[in-house]
Design an enzyme around this catalytic site. Structure first.
Site, mmCIF file in Angstrom:
data_model
loop_
_atom_site.group_PDB
_atom_site.id
_atom_site.type_symbol
_atom_site.label_atom_id
_atom_site.label_comp_id
_atom_site.label_asym_id
_atom_site.label_seq_id
_atom_site.Cartn_x
_atom_site.Cartn_y
_atom_site.Cartn_z
ATOM 1 N N ASP A 1 0.858 -1.196 0.000
ATOM 2 C CA ASP A 1 0.000 0.000 0.000
ATOM 3 C C ASP A 1 0.891 1.243 0.000
ATOM 4 O O ASP A 1 1.829 1.327 0.802
ATOM 5 C CB ASP A 1 -0.911 -0.029 1.239
ATOM 6 C CG ASP A 1 -2.050 0.956 1.143
ATOM 7 O OD1 ASP A 1 -1.805 2.154 0.935
ATOM 8 O OD2 ASP A 1 -3.204 0.535 1.289
ATOM 9 N N GLN B 1 -14.208 2.710 1.929
ATOM 10 C CA GLN B 1 -13.623 2.227 0.663
ATOM 11 C C GLN B 1 -13.275 3.392 -0.253
ATOM 12 O O GLN B 1 -14.078 4.325 -0.426
ATOM 13 C CB GLN B 1 -14.589 1.274 -0.048
ATOM 14 C CG GLN B 1 -13.980 0.619 -1.288
ATOM 15 C CD GLN B 1 -14.867 -0.446 -1.924
ATOM 16 O OE1 GLN B 1 -16.042 -0.576 -1.572
ATOM 17 N NE2 GLN B 1 -14.314 -1.192 -2.853
ATOM 18 N N HIS C 1 -10.475 -5.799 -2.579
ATOM 19 C CA HIS C 1 -9.139 -6.023 -2.016
ATOM 20 C C HIS C 1 -9.208 -6.219 -0.517
ATOM 21 O O HIS C 1 -10.133 -5.749 0.146
ATOM 22 C CB HIS C 1 -8.207 -4.851 -2.334
ATOM 23 C CG HIS C 1 -8.751 -3.520 -1.902
ATOM 24 N ND1 HIS C 1 -9.690 -2.831 -2.640
ATOM 25 C CD2 HIS C 1 -8.497 -2.753 -0.815
ATOM 26 C CE1 HIS C 1 -9.975 -1.684 -2.021
ATOM 27 N NE2 HIS C 1 -9.281 -1.629 -0.904
ATOM 28 N N PHE C 2 -8.201 -6.924 -0.014
ATOM 29 C CA PHE C 2 -8.014 -7.083 1.431
ATOM 30 C C PHE C 2 -6.744 -6.345 1.837
ATOM 31 O O PHE C 2 -5.753 -6.346 1.102
ATOM 32 C CB PHE C 2 -7.854 -8.563 1.798
ATOM 33 C CG PHE C 2 -9.163 -9.295 1.897
ATOM 34 C CD1 PHE C 2 -9.797 -9.455 3.129
ATOM 35 C CD2 PHE C 2 -9.771 -9.815 0.767
ATOM 36 C CE1 PHE C 2 -11.006 -10.124 3.222
ATOM 37 C CE2 PHE C 2 -10.984 -10.486 0.851
ATOM 38 C CZ PHE C 2 -11.602 -10.646 2.082
ATOM 39 N N HIS C 3 -6.796 -5.736 3.027
ATOM 40 C CA HIS C 3 -5.633 -5.097 3.636
ATOM 41 C C HIS C 3 -5.020 -6.059 4.656
ATOM 42 O O HIS C 3 -5.754 -6.664 5.442
ATOM 43 C CB HIS C 3 -6.042 -3.852 4.429
ATOM 44 C CG HIS C 3 -6.664 -2.761 3.614
ATOM 45 N ND1 HIS C 3 -5.976 -1.644 3.220
ATOM 46 C CD2 HIS C 3 -7.926 -2.598 3.133
ATOM 47 C CE1 HIS C 3 -6.779 -0.838 2.539
ATOM 48 N NE2 HIS C 3 -7.979 -1.400 2.465
HETATM 49 P P1 AMP Z 1 -9.777 1.119 0.402
HETATM 50 O O1 AMP Z 1 -9.861 2.518 0.933
HETATM 51 O O2 AMP Z 1 -10.155 0.035 1.357
HETATM 52 O O3 AMP Z 1 -10.496 1.043 -0.920
HETATM 53 O O4 AMP Z 1 -8.231 0.842 0.158
HETATM 54 C C1 AMP Z 1 -7.528 1.351 -0.919
HETATM 55 C C2 AMP Z 1 -6.090 1.372 -0.495
HETATM 56 O O5 AMP Z 1 -5.312 1.542 -1.647
HETATM 57 C C3 AMP Z 1 -5.727 2.488 0.475
HETATM 58 O O6 AMP Z 1 -5.165 1.940 1.645
HETATM 59 C C4 AMP Z 1 -4.722 3.338 -0.307
HETATM 60 O O7 AMP Z 1 -3.696 3.807 0.510
HETATM 61 C C5 AMP Z 1 -4.201 2.352 -1.317
HETATM 62 N N1 AMP Z 1 -3.745 2.884 -2.587
HETATM 63 C C6 AMP Z 1 -4.270 3.881 -3.328
HETATM 64 N N2 AMP Z 1 -3.574 4.027 -4.482
HETATM 65 C C7 AMP Z 1 -2.598 3.073 -4.468
HETATM 66 C C8 AMP Z 1 -1.549 2.712 -5.367
HETATM 67 N N3 AMP Z 1 -1.360 3.338 -6.528
HETATM 68 N N4 AMP Z 1 -0.728 1.691 -5.006
HETATM 69 C C9 AMP Z 1 -0.894 1.044 -3.841
HETATM 70 N N5 AMP Z 1 -1.858 1.348 -2.945
HETATM 71 C C10 AMP Z 1 -2.702 2.348 -3.248
#
Ligand code: AMP
Length: 145
Positions: A37, A101, A107-109
C-alpha cells in the site's frame, strides 16, 4: 460510491494489474496479486487483490474467486508475519464509501501491528518512499511459501 454500481476498468488497481501503473509487487499467482500500500497505515501494509475480477466489493464477488482470494490473503499474511515479526495483524476489507472504501476493485488489507505503535490513518498522509516499499516487498516475498 454506494454498494451498488458498475465496475470501472479505469480504477487504480485495474491499472496496476494491466501494468499501466507501477506497484511494489510482493506476490502473484494465477488468481491473486499482492503489493505494498502506498499510503501504509503501518510498516508492511500489504494489499491482496483478485487478478480476474470485476467485483467492486466482497458482495459482488464470485464464490470461486473469493475462495482463491482468501487463500492468497492467508498465504501473504503468513509471509508478512515471517518477514516482519509483528505482534498482531489486522486483516480488513471495506465495502462502500461510507465504510471507508476508496478503490473499487475488491481487495483485502494486511496491516501488521506492534505493541505501542499507533496505526496510521486510512488511505491518507504521506506517500511512502518507493525504495522502502520495494525493500519491504522483497523481504515479504522471500517468506512466501
Ligand atoms: P480502500 O480505501 O479500502 O479502498 O483501500 C484502498 C487502499 O489503496 C488504500 O489503503 C490506499 O492507501 C491504497 N492505494 C491507493 N492508491 C494506491 C496505489 N497506486 N498503489 C498502492 N496502494 C494504493
Amino acid at each position: 460510491m454506494s454498494l451498488d454500481g458498475t465496475y470501472d476498468d479505469g480504477n487504480i488497481f485495474a491499472k496496476i494489474l494491466r501494468g499501466e501503473m507501477p506497484s511494489a509487487r510482493v506476490f502473484e499467482d494465477e488468481h491473486v496479486f499482492a503489493f505494498m500500500d502506498v499510503f501504509p497505515q503501518a510498516r508492511g501494509h500489504t494489499l491482496v487483490i483478485p487478478k480476474h475480477s470485476h467485483a467492486r466489493n466482497l458482495l459482488d464477488e464470485e464464490p470461486a474467486v473469493l475462495c482463491e482470494l482468501i487463500l492468497g490473503v492467508q498465504r501473504v499474511a503468513r509471509a508478512v508475519r515471517a518477514a516482519l515479526n509483528p505482534d498482531a495483524l489486522v486483516i480488513t476489507q471495506f465495502n462502500g464509501a461510507v465504510a471507508g472504501q476508496t478503490v473499487y476493485h475488491l481487495h483485502f488489507h494486511i496491516i501488521p501491528r506492534w505493541e505501542g505503535v499507533a496505526v496510521g490513518r486510512h488511505a491518507s498522509g504521506a506517500m511512502a518512499d518507493p525504495a522502502e516499499l520495494k525493500a519491504l516487498a522483497e523481504q515479504i516475498a522471500a517468506k512466501i511459501s
